[in-house]
Design a protein around this motif. Structure first.
Motif, PDB file in Angstrom:
ATOM      1  N   SER A  33       9.258  10.017   2.928  1.00  0.00           N
ATOM      2  CA  SER A  33       8.150   9.751   3.851  1.00  0.00           C
ATOM      3  C   SER A  33       8.404  10.185   5.288  1.00  0.00           C
ATOM      4  O   SER A  33       7.512  10.035   6.113  1.00  0.00           O
ATOM      5  N   ALA A  68       5.955  14.952   7.832  1.00  0.00           N
ATOM      6  CA  ALA A  68       4.516  14.980   7.584  1.00  0.00           C
ATOM      7  C   ALA A  68       4.178  15.818   6.362  1.00  0.00           C
ATOM      8  O   ALA A  68       3.140  15.607   5.723  1.00  0.00           O
ATOM      9  N   ARG A  84       5.454  15.584   3.596  1.00  0.00           N
ATOM     10  CA  ARG A  84       5.469  14.739   2.408  1.00  0.00           C
ATOM     11  C   ARG A  84       4.069  14.287   2.027  1.00  0.00           C
ATOM     12  O   ARG A  84       3.809  13.998   0.862  1.00  0.00           O
ATOM     13  N   ALA A  85       3.166  14.209   2.996  1.00  0.00           N
ATOM     14  CA  ALA A  85       1.789  13.816   2.671  1.00  0.00           C
ATOM     15  C   ALA A  85       1.135  14.831   1.746  1.00  0.00           C
ATOM     16  O   ALA A  85       0.294  14.476   0.909  1.00  0.00           O
ATOM     17  N   GLY A 117      -2.084  10.560   6.068  1.00  0.00           N
ATOM     18  CA  GLY A 117      -0.653  10.655   5.853  1.00  0.00           C
ATOM     19  C   GLY A 117       0.011  11.652   6.772  1.00  0.00           C
ATOM     20  O   GLY A 117       1.164  11.463   7.190  1.00  0.00           O
ATOM     21  N   TRP A 118      -0.691  12.706   7.108  1.00  0.00           N
ATOM     22  CA  TRP A 118      -0.135  13.722   8.003  1.00  0.00           C
ATOM     23  C   TRP A 118      -0.029  13.203   9.439  1.00  0.00           C
ATOM     24  O   TRP A 118       0.961  13.454  10.131  1.00  0.00           O
ATOM     25  N   ARG A 131       1.997   7.214   6.038  1.00  0.00           N
ATOM     26  CA  ARG A 131       2.807   8.112   5.221  1.00  0.00           C
ATOM     27  C   ARG A 131       3.858   7.330   4.446  1.00  0.00           C
ATOM     28  O   ARG A 131       4.159   7.647   3.298  1.00  0.00           O
TER      29      ARG A 131
END
Length: 865
Positions: free
Chosen positions: A155, A158, A160-161, A665-666, A672
């Motif tokens: 996480s 970014a 990972r989003a 999430g970003w 996130r």
């Protein structure tokens, strides 16, 4: 695990590290243990701590190891899912990194980290203020609290989003690891299963490529490209040199699925060097592994299990090559169908079409063959040519393929794509037929049949295993065909979202008409089957979910207001008794004059215990959902008009929700981390079945834990592992490989909120069960204590030899002071504040010290009574 909200460990008075300055415990006549408080005349009187734990067992109050030889002990804390910060794990606003990096590292309190760097007496982590010692200490030795924060692996960045785009691939990879235990014990059948599961995972990749190519080529390239007024794109699309050439428009639109494949490959490979590239601690004379963890004999205990970078590369090339070949074949087929009405003389492009067909089929066939390949390092690393391989390990020894076969596979796939471009570019101008492009229906039927055909071998292997199984099943398990169920759900979820994308794209380009050819101008034709299938993929799963929730609600009501409530009341009355009159204390279960806030307290506890058992029925829900999907595909029901419209609208909203999750999430690290819970659970296993899934964080976390324990041992430290939730799975995986650490390195182990048996043994019985977990204890782990609440939906007993399971009451007591709130239900995140955890760590620390000072003769030390 889901709902894992790690709480800050409670500090003890005077700033003492949690787990050590605990008041003396006395055993009650009933065999219970208590911290503080006293009983007068049977019922308890005096002050009652809200974090007091009630444990069961004759050894509940022992303090083994007290007064053992001196030496520093490191309590190494490993958090669960959700990315707990080191500040909360250590109760220190400014922890210092002592090993690792900001993505995943080991932290200590500021003063201890300075000592580790040489600011103290030169001994790593020595605490000069005496904190961590006290009653029941360790012979004057110092106690160091260290935290392993690994949440950044899933996480921190970014990027990972964007892993949400890889969720179907994650499910496909997890499905392969859900092999039934009895099947894995049969070498030939397990070899067939591994191949069939990889083929089924490839079906998920090809399904994505097929649907994205359909959306782009059909609606953007063919239908919208033929209408100058489509979506106001007349100045941008199509280019003048492609306006009258439908084959060229098809070729240009096919760039979108190719870009998507490239993006997903980049996302899957971008962090690979931070995961698969992280090598486990070296063992002298150990060669590089050439097999995947899925083929490693001994499962999690095999020394090459967490070293699968080479396998991921090979499987990744197979998937990318198959995707390129499929796009090439679709381009040639649709370009030919769009221009077949125009009669022209033979051109060099005709040869390109034939070459594409040959090379594309060859690339697809080669990808299937490459997924069968499995090299095993034991074949190369035996001590002598005559060493005999045990019968139970031969299943992993397949004939070795060429050293780099994937390089040769990329050549025909890339050549097929190039020839497809030449063929489409050289096709003559042709009129655009209103409606769906010619040949699209045939392409979808053939592609869909191919996807289903890749699932058939897996279903056949599972059926053969079920029919020929010897003896009854034992232990917790997923009831029916877990790998197939999860794969069907991965495909269903992907198709539901992509059909929503289809509706959104068609609606953005013009008026959507569910017919083969639109009757109105600027209309975008969509196959009528799309509406029915999208509705079925929404209606049937929702209906199954509603039924499941209704059944669980009935069971919850029965628990809260029926017999289970009375059982809870009786259990707490036996444990706590009734407060003495005039003490100012109230029992929430004794009846009489109970404050309003405590009314129904026993029912709430019984209801929480019932909710904690819901995950045990999750396999029924998943199986029913998969069955509903299969019915939706086979039986083409015609739903009522309003219901169909509503369901199609819901499907169209799914991609909008997905985009919102990606955006949040970003932009927001906290969101996130919430999304990262998916990856904490789904990316534990190596990518041995689907290489385009997100990287397995355990490929780095497990070797890091092993290396850190070895380093602490070399510095003269003794380790006690305190692992919560998913952290207990990481710790178990690290300890199951004895060759990765010093042979005489004895560690203490305390797990709490652990899903090892309750969830992992059910979902992955071939790799985690009571027998496998029993290998953890021994000379290296002389003491293992597992704590769990009956209200924890994730955790349960381990039930393996050498592990002391302790069921803790939650709430810890039913007695509270009048005017206060009744004791709350802690659930999965409440262990850090429970005094039982601190006492368990002290017991493990004492035994660890005893084991470390004992001769290393291979036999575990005898615990103190």
């Amino acid at each position: 695990m889901p709902g894992d909200t790690t709480q800050t460990p409670a500090p003890l008075p005077g700033g003492t590290a949690p787990g050590y300055a605990v008041p003396p415990r006395t055993a009650s006549p009933e065999g219970r243990t208590r911290t503080g408080g006293a009983r007068v005349g049977g019922p308890r009187s005096g002050p009652v701590r809200s974090d007091e734990a009630e444990t069961r067992g004759s050894d509940a109050g022992t303090e083994p190891g007290a007064g053992t030889p001196g030496g520093r002990i490191v309590e190494l804390r490993v958090h669960g899912v959700g990315g707990a910060r080191p500040e909360s794990l250590l109760n220190d606003p400014n922890p210092r990194l002592v090993d690792g990096d900001a993505i995943a590292g080991f932290y200590r309190r500021a003063g201890e980290a300075d000592d580790a760097a040489g600011g103290g007496d030169g001994r790593s982590g020595t605490r000069r203020d005496g904190a961590g010692t006290g009653a029941g200490g360790h012979g004057g030795g110092d106690v160091i609290v260290e935290a392993y924060s690994w949440g950044g692996l899933t996480s921190r960045s970014a990027v990972r989003a964007l892993w949400l785009l890889l969720l179907p691939f994650t499910l496909a990879n997890v499905a392969g690891w859900m092999c039934p235990a009895d099947l894995a014990r049969r070498p030939l059948l397990f070899r067939a299963f591994r191949t069939a599961a990889r083929w089924a995972a490839l079906a998920v990749t090809l399904n994505l490529v097929l649907l994205v190519t359909w959306i782009c080529v059909d609606y953007l390239g063919y239908q919208c490209g033929a209408d100058p007024a489509c979506a106001g794109l007349s100045r941008l699309w199509p280019p003048p040199w492609a306006a009258d050439h439908p084959a060229r428009r098809i070729l240009l639109a096919a760039a979108v699925p190719l870009a998507l494949v490239a993006l997903q490959t980049l996302l899957a490979r971008r962090s690979a060097r931070r995961y698969e590239g992280f090598r486990p601690p070296a063992v002298d004379g150990e060669p590089e592994p050439t097999c995947s963890g899925a083929a490693a004999p001994g499962g999690l205990g095999h020394r090459g299990f967490w070293n699968g970078g080479r396998t991921v590369q090979r499987l990744g090339v197979a998937h990318v090559s198959a995707a390129l070949a499929l796009v090439a074949l679709l381009i040639v087929h649709l370009a030919h169908a769009a221009t077949v009405s125009v009669r022209t003389a033979a051109t060099p492009g005709d040869t390109a079409g034939v070459s594409t067909l040959v090379l594309g089929v060859a690339a697809l066939t080669g990808a299937l063959a490459l997924l069968v390949a499995e090299q095993h390092r034991e074949r190369l690393g035996r001590s002598s040519p005559g060493t005999r391989i045990p019968r139970g390990r031969r299943f992993a020894l397949l004939p070795r393929f060429p050293r780099r076969p994937e390089i040769g596979l990329l050549v025909p796939a890339t050549a097929a794509l190039v020839w497809a471009g030449v063929y489409a570019w050289t096709r003559p101008p042709a009129p655009t037929v209103p409606g769906e492009p010619p040949g699209m229906a045939e392409a979808l039927r053939l592609g869909g049949a191919g996807v289903v055909a890749l699932l058939v071998p897996l279903a056949a292997v599972l059926a053969v295993a079920a029919v020929t199984r010897r003896g009854p099943r034992s232990g917790p398990r997923f009831r029916w065909c877990a790998p197939l169920v999860v794969l069907v759900l991965a495909l269903a979820g992907m198709n539901a979202v992509l059909l929503g994308v289809l509706v959104q794209v068609a609606g953005a380009l013009g008026a959507v008409v569910f017919d083969a050819a639109p009757a109105e101008p600027y209309g975008i034709a969509v196959f009528p089957a799309v509406r029915d299938l999208a509705a079925a993929l929404v209606i049937l799963p929702v209906a199954v979910g509603v039924v499941f929730v209704a059944v669980q609600a009935v069971l919850y009501a029965r628990a809260r207001f029926g017999r289970e409530r009375e059982e809870v009341r009786a259990e707490y009355l036996a444990a706590d008794g009734v407060p003495s009159p005039g003490s100012g204390l109230v029992s929430a279960v004794a009846g009489g004059d109970v404050p309003h806030a405590a009314r129904g307290w026993a029912g709430r506890v019984a209801g929480a215990r019932r909710i904690a058992r819901v995950p045990l029925d999750a396999d029924l829900l998943l199986t029913a959902l998969a069955g509903a999907v299969v019915v939706a595909v086979i039986v083409r029901w015609t739903w009522p008009g309003p219901l169909t419209t509503a369901a199609t609208a819901v499907a169209a909203v799914l991609p909008v929700i997905g985009v919102g999750l990606l955006y949040n999430g970003w932009r927001d690290p906290q969101r996130r981390r919430t999304i990262g819970v998916l990856w904490d659970i789904g990316t534990f296993w190596p990518r041995s079945y689907h290489p385009l899934a997100p990287p397995a964080y355990a490929e780095r976390a497990v070797p890091e834990l092993q290396r850190r324990m070895r380093r602490l041992h070399d510095d003269g430290e003794r380790v006690v592992l305190a692992a919560h939730s998913q952290g207990s799975v990481l710790v178990a995986a690290a300890l199951l490989q004895p060759g990765r650490g010093p042979r005489d390195h004895a560690v203490g182990l305390v797990t709490f909120g652990s899903p090892l048996l309750k969830l992992y043994a059910r979902g992955f019985p071939a790799y985690i069960d009571e027998e496998v977990l029993g290998r953890i204890t021994g000379a290296r782990v002389p003491y293992w204590e597992n704590l769990y609440y009956p209200t924890d939906p994730v955790a349960g007993p381990v039930r393996t030899a050498g592990c002391r399971d302790r069921r803790l009451l939650d709430p810890a007591t039913s007695i509270f002071r009048r005017g206060d709130r009744p004791p709350p239900i802690r659930g999965h995140g409440g262990y850090w504040k429970d005094s039982a955890l601190r006492a368990a760590v002290r017991r493990a620390a004492g035994l660890s010290a005893s084991a470390h000072s004992a001769p290393s003769d291979g036999s575990p030390p005898v615990p103190s009574p």
